[in-house]
Design an enzyme around this catalytic site. Structure first.
Site: not given
Length: 476
Positions: A255-257, A288
């Site tokens: 959900g992020d980098d 992502s």
């Protein structure tokens, strides 16, 4: 979802190790039919199995004491060939525990380490000196599930065993603004040297998954990392003020980098002054939708340099290699080399931001401007992209030395019924401000600040020292 590409190609035996634990912890000499061979930076002379220390793998019994007792016992062999702790098949519930030097934590196939969801099982730690505060809250932070500091020669590996951070409770508290301390990472190693993290499934971390910080000579390979695509701060691998790092052959859903390179936050990172440098990232697949395949920053105040990124794939990802900085960061990002990107369904192909203004406090120096220079991309293929490039430097502090060559971007085309008729609202494929550089053989045509000069953007031909590290074949 296990990706067969990243199954451990090194394990050639499947066994249930039979061990003796007494005043000395030694492996029984195995027969050829029950031997595990695996690859590691170093092999160990001694070994024990977690159940020798009273652990129960029912997914309900708390095993923190067993992990700590085992590692404490095995630490006595640090100067006698080191030791391996074997986690057998089962579900092993535990709170945070600390590793030791000259040590291997080995998860067998079908072994699952489950992180406790009880905050009482997570010790509190002070803030990181290069950050000056916790990232979730100004006070301290929780220890990671697997933690170590000032270690030498530590390995976390296995036969594709699983570490499950059970992060849903933490995600919900963060969403509600209930965190008084920063959520725990899954694996964090500080001030350490000779680190290997490999051949495991990592899922549902409360916060970042793998966070080496102030450390050197690090190899992260063969991991499958998965978190829900809508949960923030579940970064995959975040080398932070680290030197000599090799990240390769990993599959990451986040959900992020997927990967973020960092080196401290504003005045705290400037004062600490430890850059991230000599990093190679290759053969990684990322999904992502809300963040980057590789981010550099935004906390980059100690500096980032000599990063080599090659042969990466992104699918349904917001951006490819993104540089994030801001007024007050100081530091530098320079000598970044990227080649061989295969991108499919992206919002941004090239994205650099000079206004990522998330600060630890109001004490940052507005005169501390970052130096962004020597950013090189070559051999990029993108399909179904919304924006080819959004490059935004800082007024009176432009991002310079940008080079993009041999990049073909197929833009997303709306259906006729979806086309916005107001021309003022139509997004251009490129948007550039306060940047300088060149391009060559780039489609669609870049902005005027990146003129065509018919060049091949550089990529180093020498090898980093960490690339020359060879694995040994070890046996349990």
């Amino acid at each position: 979802m296990k990706n067969p590409i990243f199954q451990n190609s090194y394990i050639i035996g499947v066994i249930s190790a039979v061990l003796i634990f007494g005043s000395l912890v030694e492996c029984r000499v195995p027969s050829s039919s029950n031997k595990i061979d695996y690859t590691a930076i170093n092999c160990r002379k001694h070994s024990a199995i977690l159940t020798d220390f009273g652990a129960v793998g029912d997914g309900k019994t708390l095993n923190t004491k067993a992990f700590n007792s085992a590692i404490t016992k095995l630490s006595q062999y640090a100067n006698d060939g080191g030791a391996t702790l074997i986690v057998p098949p089962g579900k092993w519930l535990t709170g945070s525990f600390n590793l030791t030097s000259h040590f291997t934590l080995f998860l067998q196939k079908d072994a699952v380490i489950l992180a406790s969801q009880n905050e009482a099982d997570w010790p509190q730690l002070p803030v990181l000196p290069s950050y000056g505060r916790g990232r979730d809250a100004p006070a301290g932070r929780y220890s990671s599930l697997i933690f170590g500091t000032h270690l030498t020669d530590v390995i976390i590996t296995g036969n594709n065993g699983t570490i499950d951070g059970q992060g849903s409770v933490w995600w919900e508290k963060f969403k509600k603004g209930e965190m008084k301390l920063t959520r725990p990472y899954m694996i964090e190693l500080m001030y350490s040297d000779q680190i290997q993290i490999s051949n495991l499934n990592l899922i549902n971390s409360p916060y970042w998954f793998v966070h080496p910080i102030y450390s050197s000579n690090i190899i992260v390979n063969g991991l499958t990392i998965r978190a829900p695509l809508d949960v923030p701060n579940t970064d995959g691998v975040n080398p932070d003020s680290c030197t000599n790092v090799r990240i390769e052959d990993n599959y990451i859903e986040s959900g992020d980098d997927c990967i973020a390179i960092k080196s401290g936050w504003d005045q705290y990172g400037i004062k600490f002054g430890k850059p991230s440098e000599h990093i190679i990232i290759r053969r990684v697949t990322c999904i992502s939708p809300k963040s980057a395949m590789v981010a550099i920053g935004s906390e980059m105040s100690g500096g980032v340099q000599d990063v080599r990124i090659e042969d990466l794939t992104a699918i349904n990802t917001e951006s490819a290699v993104r540089i994030k900085s801001a007024v007050g960061r100081g530091g530098f990002v320079k000598d970044i080399f990227v080649k061989g990107l295969n991108l499919n369904t992206m919002k941004y192909v090239f994205w650099m931001t000079g206004s990522y203004g998330d600060h630890p406090d109001s004490k940052f120096d507005p005169k501390a401007l970052p130096e962004i220079n020597g950013i090189n991309f070559r051999d990029v293929t993108a399909k179904n992209a919304t924006i080819a490039g959004k490059l935004e430097g800082i007024s009176n502090d432009p991002f310079t030395g940008i080079c993009i060559s041999n990049a073909t971007i197929e833009m997303f085309v709306k259906k006729d019924s979806d086309i916005e008729m107001d021309a003022k609202k139509v997004k251009l494929p490129w948007n550039c401000t306060d940047v300088a550089g060149v391009t060559s053989n780039v489609v669609p045509q870049p902005c005027a600040l990146l003129p065509d000069k018919k060049v091949d953007c550089p990529f180093p031909t020498d090898k980093l020292a960490i690339e020359n590290v060879q694995f040994k074949t070890c046996s349990i």
